[in-house]
Design an enzyme around this catalytic site. Structure first.
Site, PDB file in Angstrom:
ATOM      1  CG  PHE A 145      -1.909   1.221   1.042  1.00 11.52           C
ATOM      2  CD1 PHE A 145      -3.036   1.124   0.249  1.00 11.52           C
ATOM      3  CD2 PHE A 145      -1.633   2.451   1.625  1.00 11.52           C
ATOM      4  CE1 PHE A 145      -3.873   2.215   0.045  1.00 11.52           C
ATOM      5  CE2 PHE A 145      -2.467   3.543   1.426  1.00 11.52           C
ATOM      6  CZ  PHE A 145      -3.593   3.419   0.641  1.00 11.52           C
ATOM      7  CG  ASP A 230       5.758   3.986   1.780  1.00 12.92           C
ATOM      8  OD1 ASP A 230       5.740   4.737   2.773  1.00 12.92           O
ATOM      9  OD2 ASP A 230       4.778   3.855   1.023  1.00 12.92           O
ATOM     10  CE  LYS A 259      -0.045   6.847   6.700  1.00 12.52           C
ATOM     11  NZ  LYS A 259      -1.447   7.064   6.375  1.00 12.52           N
TER      12      LYS A 259
HETATM   13  C1  LIG Z   1       2.865   2.929   3.691  1.00 12.53           C
HETATM   14  C2  LIG Z   1       2.015   4.026   3.118  1.00 12.53           C
HETATM   15  N1  LIG Z   1       2.403   4.655   1.988  1.00 12.53           N
HETATM   16  C3  LIG Z   1       1.687   5.647   1.448  1.00 12.53           C
HETATM   17  C4  LIG Z   1       0.501   6.055   2.008  1.00 12.53           C
HETATM   18  C5  LIG Z   1      -0.304   7.159   1.365  1.00 12.53           C
HETATM   19  O1  LIG Z   1      -0.290   8.294   2.135  1.00 12.53           O
HETATM   20  P1  LIG Z   1      -1.414   9.443   1.907  1.00 12.53           P
HETATM   21  O2  LIG Z   1      -2.717   8.855   2.343  1.00 12.53           O
HETATM   22  O3  LIG Z   1      -0.963  10.585   2.751  1.00 12.53           O
HETATM   23  O4  LIG Z   1      -1.395   9.767   0.443  1.00 12.53           O
HETATM   24  C6  LIG Z   1       0.050   5.424   3.181  1.00 12.53           C
HETATM   25  C7  LIG Z   1      -1.230   5.814   3.796  1.00 12.53           C
HETATM   26  O5  LIG Z   1      -1.841   5.093   4.553  1.00 12.53           O
HETATM   27  C8  LIG Z   1       0.827   4.390   3.744  1.00 12.53           C
HETATM   28  O6  LIG Z   1       0.438   3.759   4.858  1.00 12.53           O
END
Ligand SMILES: Cc1ncc(COP(=O)(O)O)c(C=O)c1O
Length: 403
Positions: A145, A230, A259
């Site tokens: 994700f 990530d 975040k």
């Molecule tokens: C591991 C990871 N990458 C990317 C994202 C995407 O972030 P955003 O919702 O701020 O676009 C999330 C969001 O939950 C995430 O948990």
């Protein structure tokens, strides 16, 4: 919805009537928050065990972050990158030193930062690795994700995330998570990057084996591939270290943060790397109107200070271990597994006990807010400022629901 108060029902009805139905929230309205606690419009108190998917590691309305944002609001909020501002430089310095990197590129949301990292890896591949034009490949993991843009959902293995949104960006390959041989086999001369979450949180808190990230480091170095980590959800003290890759003692080439970088008050995200990678970007190659705005940078500086000075990594390690011990000691007939690291904890519900959502609804009724992830897992990810007493308060309610 019968049990809801008139006030709460009104807010939910408005939201459902005029807002797109791209979420399925629990039937609660939050109108006030402080620390680990949130309140509905009738003044009922709940414990936030989700922290907006780990965006509120510092606790709701952390006073240090609030003070920094208030002070900045009396000066300047937005300059665009057409001009310099006096917050972005100090913010860059603080964050790149914390990551062990040399340079950062700021954006706003996690997905934008992931897109930035993908563009960076491709451009590095063409300019530095010598990949032929239009041939760059990036390897990602099944059950990943990384956000919701068209490119990112294009390499999701979750059919719902993709359904109806094609055609997708080419150039991505999926391999199983936690499988070093699959990574070795998938790399070709055109591979520019391997994008991976150090723990697959959205997929249900899926943990890699010890040594996996070290193996990733070794393979990426040997094959001249950028390891892109990530850390949007796992980073910034959530797992008991500042970054989850530190548990394996192996540092990535490119790190993505979001975040909690804005302390739950301002959206701010970034990509950080060494200069020899980031220097492929020239003026005009990439950007964002709000990325690096002084208000978000002021929030970012304070948010990082709170994590560092408050020793929130250590707190997450200690409280997470305590919380997980309590959860394991439940011996609940409904629980198949308790896993996680620091204060990122998944409780997997047995198939015969049904889905996780009804358990989350029952917990909400008792005052504990958490959310299911991938149907069978309840995620517990409270603010890292949570105390032992507050965990005990939550455990009393968790026990009533799960036992
Ligand atoms: C591991 C990871 N990458 C990317 C994202 C995407 O972030 P955003 O919702 O701020 O676009 C999330 C969001 O939950 C995430 O948990």
């Amino acid at each position: 919805m019968n049990k809801l108060s008139a006030k709460t029902r009104k807010f939910i009805e408005l939201s459902e009537k005029y807002g797109a139905h791209n979420y399925h929230p629990l039937p609660i309205v939050i109108s006030k928050a402080k620390g680990v606690w949130v309140y509905d419009p009738d003044g009922n108190k709940y414990m936030d065990m989700l922290s907006s998917y780990s965006a509120i590691n510092q606790g709701h309305l952390n006073p240090t972050v609030v003070a920094a944002v208030k002070s900045q609001l009396s000066k300047v909020s937005l300059t665009s990158r057409a001009f310099h501002n006096d917050q972005i430089g100090p913010f860059f310095k603080k964050v790149v030193k914390l990551c062990g990197m040399e340079v950062a590129l700021p954006m706003n949301t996690g997905a934008e930062a992931v897109e930035t990292a993908l563009k960076l890896a491709r451009k590095w591949g063409y300019k530095k690795k010598g990949v032929a034009a239009g041939q760059a490949e990036i390897i990602c993991c099944a059950n990943n994700f990384h956000g919701r843009t068209t490119t990112i959902v294009g390499f999701s293995s979750d059919e719902q995330y993709r359904d109806g949104f094609g055609p997708f960006t080419p150039g991505f390959k999926l391999i199983p998570f936690n499988d070093l041989q699959a990574l070795r086999d998938a790399i070709t001369e055109n591979t520019v990057g391997f994008l991976v979450e150090p723990i697959q949180a959205e997929a249900g808190i899926l943990m890699p084996s010890k040594g996996y990230l070290q193996g990733v480091r070794q393979i990426c170095s040997e094959r001249n591939v950028l390891w892109i980590c990530d850390e949007i959800q796992t980073g910034l003290a959530r797992t008991g270290k500042m970054f989850a890759w530190q548990h394996d003692g192996a540092a990535p080439d490119v790190i993505i943060l979001g975040k909690a970088l804005g302390g739950g008050i301002m959206p701010i995200s970034l990509v950080a790397s060494r200069w020899e990678i980031m220097d492929v970007f020239n003026p005009g190659d990439h950007g964002s109107t709000f990325g690096g705005n002084p208000l978000a940078c002021a929030a970012g500086i304070a948010a990082l200070d709170v994590l560092i000075k408050g020793k929130l990594s250590q707190a997450a390690a200690k409280m997470g271990a305590y919380f997980m011990r309590q959860l394991r000691a439940l011996h609940s007939p409904h629980v198949k597994d308790v896993r996680g690291r620091g204060l990122l904890i998944g409780v997997e519900i047995k198939a015969e006990s049904g889905k996780a959502r009804p358990f989350c609804e029952a917990l909400m009724e008792k005052g504990v807010l958490c959310k299911e992830t991938h149907e069978s897992v309840i995620r517990f990810a409270p603010p890292l400022t949570i105390t032992k007493k507050e965990i005990d308060w939550a455990m009393d309610r968790v026990r009533q629901v799960l036992c």
